[in-house]
Design an enzyme around this catalytic site. Structure first.
Site, PDB file in Angstrom:
ATOM      1  N   CYS A   6       0.841  -1.192   0.000  1.00 58.70           N
ATOM      2  CA  CYS A   6       0.000   0.000   0.000  1.00 58.70           C
ATOM      3  C   CYS A   6       0.887   1.257   0.000  1.00 58.70           C
ATOM      4  O   CYS A   6       1.572   1.508  -0.977  1.00 58.70           O
ATOM      5  CB  CYS A   6      -0.975  -0.059   1.173  1.00 58.70           C
ATOM      6  SG  CYS A   6      -2.379   1.037   0.950  1.00 58.70           S
ATOM      7  N   GLU A  62      -1.744  -9.202   3.632  1.00 60.15           N
ATOM      8  CA  GLU A  62      -1.758  -9.655   5.025  1.00 60.15           C
ATOM      9  C   GLU A  62      -3.166  -9.846   5.571  1.00 60.15           C
ATOM     10  O   GLU A  62      -3.345 -10.517   6.573  1.00 60.15           O
ATOM     11  CB  GLU A  62      -0.971  -8.668   5.906  1.00 60.15           C
ATOM     12  CG  GLU A  62      -1.592  -7.287   6.094  1.00 60.15           C
ATOM     13  CD  GLU A  62      -1.301  -6.299   4.958  1.00 60.15           C
ATOM     14  OE1 GLU A  62      -0.988  -6.756   3.837  1.00 60.15           O
ATOM     15  OE2 GLU A  62      -1.417  -5.087   5.185  1.00 60.15           O
ATOM     16  N   GLY A 119     -14.578 -12.980  31.099  1.00 60.61           N
ATOM     17  CA  GLY A 119     -15.103 -14.311  30.775  1.00 60.61           C
ATOM     18  C   GLY A 119     -15.003 -14.585  29.289  1.00 60.61           C
ATOM     19  O   GLY A 119     -15.344 -15.674  28.823  1.00 60.61           O
ATOM     20  N   VAL A 137     -12.853 -14.891  25.553  1.00 62.47           N
ATOM     21  CA  VAL A 137     -11.732 -15.745  25.167  1.00 62.47           C
ATOM     22  C   VAL A 137     -10.400 -15.157  25.667  1.00 62.47           C
ATOM     23  O   VAL A 137      -9.577 -15.864  26.256  1.00 62.47           O
ATOM     24  CB  VAL A 137     -11.673 -15.849  23.620  1.00 62.47           C
ATOM     25  CG1 VAL A 137     -10.528 -16.735  23.186  1.00 62.47           C
ATOM     26  CG2 VAL A 137     -12.992 -16.334  23.063  1.00 62.47           C
ATOM     27  N   ASP A 138     -10.215 -13.854  25.456  1.00 57.93           N
ATOM     28  CA  ASP A 138      -8.912 -13.258  25.750  1.00 57.93           C
ATOM     29  C   ASP A 138      -8.595 -13.308  27.243  1.00 57.93           C
ATOM     30  O   ASP A 138      -7.503 -13.718  27.642  1.00 57.93           O
ATOM     31  CB  ASP A 138      -8.861 -11.797  25.281  1.00 57.93           C
ATOM     32  CG  ASP A 138      -9.291 -11.651  23.835  1.00 57.93           C
ATOM     33  OD1 ASP A 138      -9.194 -12.649  23.102  1.00 57.93           O
ATOM     34  OD2 ASP A 138      -9.726 -10.556  23.456  1.00 57.93           O
ATOM     35  N   SER A 139      -9.570 -12.877  28.065  1.00 55.76           N
ATOM     36  CA  SER A 139      -9.241 -12.824  29.490  1.00 55.76           C
ATOM     37  C   SER A 139      -9.089 -14.244  30.051  1.00 55.76           C
ATOM     38  O   SER A 139      -8.305 -14.465  30.979  1.00 55.76           O
ATOM     39  CB  SER A 139     -10.254 -12.005  30.280  1.00 55.76           C
ATOM     40  OG  SER A 139     -11.546 -12.512  30.133  1.00 55.76           O
ATOM     41  N   THR A 140      -9.803 -15.216  29.486  1.00 57.12           N
ATOM     42  CA  THR A 140      -9.677 -16.578  29.996  1.00 57.12           C
ATOM     43  C   THR A 140      -8.309 -17.170  29.638  1.00 57.12           C
ATOM     44  O   THR A 140      -7.636 -17.769  30.486  1.00 57.12           O
ATOM     45  CB  THR A 140     -10.816 -17.457  29.429  1.00 57.12           C
ATOM     46  OG1 THR A 140     -12.036 -16.782  29.690  1.00 57.12           O
ATOM     47  CG2 THR A 140     -10.836 -18.822  30.066  1.00 57.12           C
ATOM     48  N   HIS A 186      -3.575  -5.436   0.169  1.00 53.37           N
ATOM     49  CA  HIS A 186      -3.043  -5.935   1.444  1.00 53.37           C
ATOM     50  C   HIS A 186      -3.020  -7.466   1.448  1.00 53.37           C
ATOM     51  O   HIS A 186      -4.045  -8.086   1.727  1.00 53.37           O
ATOM     52  CB  HIS A 186      -3.899  -5.405   2.594  1.00 53.37           C
ATOM     53  CG  HIS A 186      -3.757  -3.931   2.780  1.00 53.37           C
ATOM     54  ND1 HIS A 186      -2.785  -3.371   3.574  1.00 53.37           N
ATOM     55  CD2 HIS A 186      -4.425  -2.893   2.230  1.00 53.37           C
ATOM     56  CE1 HIS A 186      -2.867  -2.062   3.522  1.00 53.37           C
ATOM     57  NE2 HIS A 186      -3.858  -1.744   2.713  1.00 53.37           N
TER      58      HIS A 186
END
Ligand code: XMP
Length: 606
Positions: free
Chosen positions: A80, A173, A226, A228-231, A171
């Site tokens: 880009c 990616e 609760g 995905v990330d914090s678990t 892009h």
């Protein structure tokens, strides 16, 4: 072990980090570098990728970087803005012309090794306003794109195989460029000759070491929604420090889904994380802080600050003040908050408000997932042995329903000019047998790496799904000030749309919880929870043809990393099932389906 390495120069494009991440997924170590870095910083790299940017190469913006790396005898790929910088550096020309957002087809020309193994035509993803209009000596066009209109755009990909210099306007990616991974792999492995030796187990080991080092004997008090990330973050920190040094705080901020907080607490216990689990109902505090707030950024800030206040009150009450604040922040939260030196602020994520930035600067915050995208978090979760049912839950934003409950003082947005937009909308909609109108509201989006705060078009009528998406794409490109498109699902259409007063109140939140629950249960019944990546339901204070006060918006998307998204098509039977119950909710004026890609919209409306 010594790994082969690629440097990714971060010019502040929304996807700069994603480039590095995609290359690491090919098991090649990729590291972010800054444009200010001296040429000596590139010693030991096998190749360089130059990212996109919110700056305009055609205007010479952000061109004061150290260009010494162009003289090195290692391959360079520009994407880009980076593509335009490569073109300029070797005598090409860049002009501000020919915008493209979203999908395009690209004709592959010649037989450059960077396109090895690809077909004669590829699907690529664009987000740009500048274009390479002339090539310097030794460069050839290896890809020409054809947009949704059939217009050809030259120099979508360029190469000088002898110098090993390449540029892609699109892009590779983002997940939406169909064989983007293959193109990056061709660059890293075929052109640069890197050996693929980098893996996720190794990354987990390194993170465990880093957590131990940063904690330096202290514990971590983790804000755990609760999701995905914090678990995953909780399990990883527990693994690094042991269960006694980890405390979890689940806050009911009043912005959760129907019945969600109770379920989350149960789930943590099931995952064996119940030992030091603290729960606090802070919904009154959050609603008081949000009372009267209308602007998305102001709501986001207040939510983030209230989280910190509740966290500090709880740490005092539990005598845990010496602990670090743990957060499951992932990379998109940082980049969209303008978290790298040049990136534009698309939206302030709840875990990046100023007080938290101060705590980060003081070394009081630990965020072991902050380099990862959702797809890697799930992969890490799998390796840590977390149950798939939990890992595959839909992502839910930290500010919860707070960013799905749009607010208004009842006035139309400044600059709203429906009369001026109407002929432009008609020109796109009518030939497809559709009608459309500009809605007097704004929502957040991202265009060519910059934040947009613009209006949606409401479409109604019958047309095949593909046609709807094409009309939507033309509307963003052709009607100034439009960044979204929604489709009427009631069959009634609309003659008049009027904004009405709507603030953050428990009553409105309860209404949104009901509508959201109807949609989520329908997705579950149809077995679509995994195919559809995320499906926000949004409430907009707007009356259609003097009916009701709340327009319900359903936003099903397909994505992998949330940096880009496509609308997910819902089966007709599902829409038929949700229509009646949603329209029967009190004060609902209509039901629409959001058809917007990201860019130019974002997934959430605020
Ligand atoms: P957007 O709306 O920017 O969202 O396309 C990308 C993804 O991030 C989620 N999101 C958030 N997550 N804190 C979070 O933890 C936030 O403040 C936040 N805002 C958006 C969004 O739901 C989507 O999955």
């Amino acid at each position: 072990m010594q790994h082969d390495r690629i440097a990714v120069i971060d010019f502040g494009g929304q996807y700069a980090h994603l480039i590095a991440n995609k290359i690491r997924r090919m098991h090649v170590l990729a590291e972010i570098r800054q444009p200010e870095d001296p040429v000596s910083a590139y010693r030991g790299y096998q190749g360089i990728v130059i990212s996109g940017s919110p700056a305009l190469a055609s205007q010479g913006e952000d061109s004061g970087y150290d260009k010494g790396f162009f003289e090195l005898d290692i391959p360079i790929l520009g994407l880009c803005f980076g593509h335009q910088e490569v073109a300029k550096r070797y005598g090409g020309r860049v002009e501000h012309a020919q915008r493209e957002y979203g999908f395009a087809k690209m004709k592959v020309l010649g037989d450059s090794p960077i396109f090895a193994g690809l077909g004669p035509q590829e699907v690529v993803w664009m987000s740009h306003g500048d274009t390479v209009t002339e090539l310097g000596e030794g460069f050839v066009e290896i890809g020409a794109s054809i947009d949704q209109d059939g217009t050809t755009h030259h120099n979508a990909a360029i190469a000088n195989d002898k110098l090993r210099r390449y540029g892609f306007q699109y892009h590779p990616e983002v997940d939406d460029t169909e064989h983007g991974d293959q193109m990056l792999e061709n660059f890293a492995i075929r052109v640069c000759g890197c050996k693929p030796t980098w893996t996720m187990d190794r990354y987990i080991e390194e993170q465990i070491e880093a957590i131990r080092e940063q904690a330096a004997g202290r514990g971590v008090f983790l804000l755990a929604s609760g999701g995905v990330d914090s678990t995953v973050c909780a399990v990883l920190i527990g693994r690094a420090l042991g269960p006694d040094r980890l405390h979890l705080l689940h806050v009911d901020n009043g912005l959760m889904r129907k019945g969600e907080s109770l379920q989350v607490v149960e789930e943590f216990k099931r995952q064996g994380l119940g030992n030091n689990l603290h729960f606090v109902d802070a919904s009154d505090k959050f609603l008081r802080a949000l009372a009267g707030r209308i602007e998305p950024e102001s709501k986001r800030r207040v939510i983030g600050e209230t989280f910190v206040r509740v966290f500090e009150d709880e740490s005092r009450r539990l005598n845990l003040q010496s602990m670090l604040l743990g957060q499951g922040t992932i990379y998109p939260d940082r980049i969209e908050t303008g978290g790298t030196r040049r990136a534009d602020v698309i939206k302030t994520h709840h875990n990046r408000v100023p007080i938290i930035e101060e705590m980060i600067a003081a070394g009081r915050v630990i965020e072991p997932l902050s380099e990862l995208y959702k797809v890697e978090v799930r992969e890490m979760g799998e390796q840590l042995g977390i149950a798939p049912g939990l890992l595959w839950r839909h992502p839910f934003p930290g500010p919860g329903l707070g960013v799905r409950l749009l607010c208004s003082d009842g006035s139309a947005p400044t600059g709203h000019d429906a009369d001026k937009a109407q002929p432009l909308i008609d020109a796109q909609a009518k030939p497809a047998g559709l009608s459309g109108m500009l809605l007097p509201v704004r929502s957040v989006g991202v265009k060519a790496d910059l934040r947009s705060y613009e209006q949606p078009v409401l479409l109604w009528g019958e047309a095949p799904y593909e046609t709807l998406l094409q009309v939507a794409a033309q509307l963003y490109a052709r009607v100034p000030g439009v960044n979204r498109c929604v489709l009427d699902l009631t069959g009634r259409g609309a003659r008049k749309a009027t904004p009405v007063l709507g603030k953050v109140t428990r009553e409105r939140l309860d209404l949104l919880r009901e509508a959201d629950d109807i949609v989520m249960r329908a997705l579950e019944r149809h077995g679509l929870m995994r195919t559809v990546w995320q499906c926000p339901t949004v409430l907009l204070p707007m009356s259609l043809d003097d009916r009701g006060r709340e327009l319900v918006i359903v936003r099903p998307v397909l994505s992998e990393r949330a940096m880009t998204a496509r609308p997910a098509q819902l089966p007709k039977a599902l829409i038929d099932e949700i229509r009646g119950p949603i329209l029967a909710l009190p004060d609902v004026s209509g039901l629409v389906l959001d058809l917007t890609t990201k860019p130019p919209g974002t997934i959430e409306w605020e």
